[in-house]
Structure formats: C-alpha cells, structure tokens
Design a protein around this motif. Sequence first.
Motif, mmCIF file in Angstrom:
data_model
loop_
_atom_site.group_PDB
_atom_site.id
_atom_site.type_symbol
_atom_site.label_atom_id
_atom_site.label_comp_id
_atom_site.label_asym_id
_atom_site.label_seq_id
_atom_site.Cartn_x
_atom_site.Cartn_y
_atom_site.Cartn_z
ATOM 1 N N PHE A 69 12.089 20.845 -1.298
ATOM 2 C CA PHE A 69 12.042 19.717 -2.226
ATOM 3 C C PHE A 69 10.782 18.906 -1.926
ATOM 4 N N ASP A 70 10.021 18.588 -2.961
ATOM 5 C CA ASP A 70 8.807 17.774 -2.792
ATOM 6 C C ASP A 70 9.169 16.298 -2.928
ATOM 7 N N TRP A 71 9.087 15.605 -1.821
ATOM 8 C CA TRP A 71 9.397 14.172 -1.844
ATOM 9 C C TRP A 71 8.149 13.414 -2.222
ATOM 10 N N ALA A 72 8.254 12.590 -3.242
ATOM 11 C CA ALA A 72 7.167 11.669 -3.540
ATOM 12 C C ALA A 72 7.028 10.718 -2.355
ATOM 13 N N LEU A 73 5.865 10.088 -2.240
ATOM 14 C CA LEU A 73 5.641 9.137 -1.147
ATOM 15 C C LEU A 73 4.852 7.960 -1.724
ATOM 16 N N ASN A 74 5.611 6.979 -2.216
ATOM 17 C CA ASN A 74 4.989 5.848 -2.918
ATOM 18 C C ASN A 74 4.783 4.653 -1.994
ATOM 19 N N VAL A 75 3.613 4.072 -2.119
ATOM 20 C CA VAL A 75 3.239 2.854 -1.393
ATOM 21 C C VAL A 75 2.936 1.822 -2.478
ATOM 22 N N VAL A 76 3.126 0.544 -2.172
ATOM 23 C CA VAL A 76 2.879 -0.482 -3.179
ATOM 24 C C VAL A 76 1.904 -1.520 -2.640
ATOM 25 N N VAL A 77 0.965 -1.920 -3.497
ATOM 26 C CA VAL A 77 0.072 -3.041 -3.181
ATOM 27 C C VAL A 77 0.466 -4.197 -4.093
ATOM 28 N N VAL A 78 0.676 -5.367 -3.515
ATOM 29 C CA VAL A 78 1.108 -6.544 -4.271
ATOM 30 C C VAL A 78 0.084 -7.645 -4.046
ATOM 31 N N ARG A 79 -0.300 -8.327 -5.122
ATOM 32 C CA ARG A 79 -1.197 -9.485 -4.972
ATOM 33 C C ARG A 79 -0.505 -10.713 -5.527
ATOM 34 N N SER A 80 -0.377 -11.718 -4.685
ATOM 35 C CA SER A 80 0.274 -12.963 -5.104
ATOM 36 C C SER A 80 -0.248 -14.106 -4.247
ATOM 37 N N GLY A 81 -0.532 -15.247 -4.892
ATOM 38 C CA GLY A 81 -0.952 -16.448 -4.158
ATOM 39 C C GLY A 81 -2.132 -16.209 -3.250
ATOM 40 N N GLY A 82 -3.087 -15.389 -3.671
ATOM 41 C CA GLY A 82 -4.289 -15.161 -2.870
ATOM 42 C C GLY A 82 -4.098 -14.172 -1.728
ATOM 43 N N ARG A 83 -2.899 -13.592 -1.610
ATOM 44 C CA ARG A 83 -2.683 -12.621 -0.532
ATOM 45 C C ARG A 83 -2.630 -11.211 -1.120
ATOM 46 N N THR A 84 -3.102 -10.253 -0.355
ATOM 47 C CA THR A 84 -3.030 -8.843 -0.744
ATOM 48 C C THR A 84 -2.124 -8.148 0.252
ATOM 49 N N ILE A 85 -1.007 -7.633 -0.251
ATOM 50 C CA ILE A 85 0.070 -7.158 0.617
ATOM 51 C C ILE A 85 0.281 -5.666 0.403
ATOM 52 N N LEU A 86 0.196 -4.927 1.498
ATOM 53 C CA LEU A 86 0.456 -3.485 1.454
ATOM 54 C C LEU A 86 1.893 -3.273 1.920
ATOM 55 N N ILE A 87 2.709 -2.656 1.042
ATOM 56 C CA ILE A 87 4.102 -2.409 1.417
ATOM 57 C C ILE A 87 4.228 -0.943 1.812
ATOM 58 N N ASP A 88 4.374 -0.717 3.103
ATOM 59 C CA ASP A 88 4.368 0.609 3.724
ATOM 60 C C ASP A 88 2.973 1.231 3.663
ATOM 61 N N THR A 89 2.765 2.297 4.426
ATOM 62 C CA THR A 89 1.390 2.772 4.596
ATOM 63 C C THR A 89 1.240 4.296 4.501
ATOM 64 N N GLY A 90 2.313 4.985 4.107
ATOM 65 C CA GLY A 90 2.196 6.437 3.950
ATOM 66 C C GLY A 90 2.257 7.168 5.291
ATOM 67 N N MET A 91 1.971 8.463 5.235
ATOM 68 C CA MET A 91 2.218 9.397 6.330
ATOM 69 C C MET A 91 1.061 9.499 7.322
ATOM 70 N N GLY A 92 -0.155 9.205 6.832
ATOM 71 C CA GLY A 92 -1.299 9.456 7.710
ATOM 72 C C GLY A 92 -1.340 10.922 8.080
ATOM 73 N N VAL A 276 11.448 0.267 -7.770
ATOM 74 C CA VAL A 276 10.487 1.259 -7.280
ATOM 75 C C VAL A 276 10.989 1.652 -5.895
ATOM 76 N N ALA A 277 10.937 2.934 -5.564
ATOM 77 C CA ALA A 277 11.368 3.348 -4.225
ATOM 78 C C ALA A 277 10.390 4.385 -3.686
ATOM 79 N N THR A 278 10.316 4.460 -2.376
ATOM 80 C CA THR A 278 9.316 5.297 -1.722
ATOM 81 C C THR A 278 9.343 6.741 -2.206
ATOM 82 N N HIS A 279 10.543 7.333 -2.241
ATOM 83 C CA HIS A 279 10.609 8.777 -2.447
ATOM 84 C C HIS A 279 11.107 9.193 -3.827
ATOM 85 N N LEU A 280 11.142 8.245 -4.782
ATOM 86 C CA LEU A 280 11.439 8.632 -6.168
ATOM 87 C C LEU A 280 10.146 9.125 -6.795
ATOM 88 N N SER A 281 10.253 10.105 -7.687
ATOM 89 C CA SER A 281 9.071 10.717 -8.276
ATOM 90 C C SER A 281 8.122 9.661 -8.846
#
Length: 304
Positions: A69-92, A276-281
């Motif tokens: 099974f091929d698991w998607a691997l989603n990361v999210v970048v959020v920008r709010s109030g002048g901050r840039t937020i990385l939610i999780d960072t992937g597998m490296g 949105v979830a990490t491993h949903l397509s």
Amino acid sequence: MSSDNTSHSGRAAPDELVPSRYALRIGEIDVLVVSDGVLTLPSAMLAHNADPAVRAAWLDDMFLPPDTFDWALNVVVVRSGGRTILIDTGMGVEFPGLPRSGRLALRLEAAGIDLASVTDVVLTHMHMDHVGGLLVDGVRDRLRPDLRVHLAAAEAEFWASPDFSHVSMPPGFPDALRRSATRFLNEYRSQMRTFETEYEVAPGVVVRRTGGHTPGHSVVRLASGGDRLTFAGDLVFEVGFEHPEWYNGFEHDPEEAARVRVGLLRELAATRELLVATHLSFPSVCRVAVAGDAFRCVPAFWDY
Ligand SMILES: [Zn+2]
C-alpha cells in the motif's frame, strides 16, 4: 514520462511535472499542503486486527493491489499572524528502501518557501516519517536559530522509554523509530517548546494533544473568519472512515487510537469543517460524513 527530475539524491526539482502542493485559505490563514512523497509498506499494516480476507476485499474494492500500500505523506505549511509554521517534516532519509519519500525540502524550495523563513515547527508526534525532514544533513544549518519546535510534553516523555508491545510493524521499524526520535530529542532539545494539553502557536492555529496513536499525539486546529480545518496527523488513515475500529500497525495503543479516531471523526462530521491528514491520499482535503455506524470521506471540490 521521465522520473529523472524526481531523483532522490538530485538537488532542486522545481520543474517536477506534478508540483505536489495544494493551497487553500482558512479565513485569514494561508494553508499549503505539501507532499513529502509516498511510503510503500506491506498492506497488513493497514489493519492488523482485521480478517485478512476482509482487508483484501477492501483493497480490491479500492482498485488497489493486495500486498503493498502506498501511503501518502502530507506535510502542511501554515501562515498566520506573521508566523510561518511547518506542521510535521516528512521522512527525510531515516529508513532505507523508501526512495519515493523525503521530498519535502525540494518541494518547499519549489514552492518558494525558504527553510530560514520557518518560525515554528509543530510535531503531531515523533515517528520518523514526521520528524525525519529535520534530521537530513545540512537542514539544521538552514533553519533559524530562534526556531521553536512545539510538541506535547507527553510525546517527549514517551520516547525516553517507548513501548512497542502493541504495534505490528515491518522488521527494522521499531529500532529505526527509536533511533530517529532519540536523535531528534538530542539535536533539537534546546528549541523544543512542550505543552500539556494545547497551545496557540499563532492566531487561530492551536495544537491540541489527543493521545492514541502515540501518548503525546496531537492534532492542529485552524479557525479564522468562520472557516475551520483540522490537521489530524496519524489519527485517521484511508481505511479509518469505513473501518475506524481497524488497528493500524504503527499505533502504540491501538484501542485508544480507535477511540480517539471515532471521537474526532464524529466531531468533524458535526462541525462540517475540513480535514487534512498525513497519510490520506494527497492533497487529502476532505470533509467527514456519517455513513451508518462508520464514516465517509467527501473530497473538497476544486475551487481555484
Ligand atoms: Zn505517520
């Protein structure tokens, strides 16, 4: 189609045929879902407490092959109030034999996002497919010295002495997960900002501990101008809508994980907010509907 421009070792791939990023807005908050790639794993990981025939039927119904099974691997970048937020960072590059993952740095670059612009990292939990991106050689040097890494205190505590007695992972995974988490704690401890139950990282961006998948697993709730989105990390998998009671092989407390999953899916069905979830397509942007005593994932309509 050539895959040369997605070579794992190659630098900059800004000309990838498929950019693998998806932008949306939640009120005043900018959201970008970025794919780190896919993880190809044995299908049994999807549900180790399911009848293999029922699991095979689910895969067949989804037009998917039976064994992997091929698991998607989603990361999210959020920008709010002048901050840039990385939610999780992937597998490296934390585990050998998963060459289609670990693309985050290239894809952030292709999206025009400099690692030095990231002010905050939020970790849903410390599995290597969520922290590995920050462990790649050279990445730490490109991050700002005042970067803050947010995670639940319970997650940091768990990895001091993790319990793998209820998981069902492929060989080599428990040791690799231990190693990555230990390295992460050692390398980033001075930048870690732990919270007990929840923390508002930026206006309308709240990380909240749920437990379940791991004891300190957390989700990120976004709310602005009447819009809402939840990034569910590893609480919800592709099979989790139809079979929320199926135990995923990576869940450290699968009973609790199933209970938390059902609670969150019920809540999202009631609020009608985006999920949105990490491993949903990819890009995984959907809403949750109740379907009998289970759930249904209703993909968001393209509106760009
Ligand atoms: Zn994961």
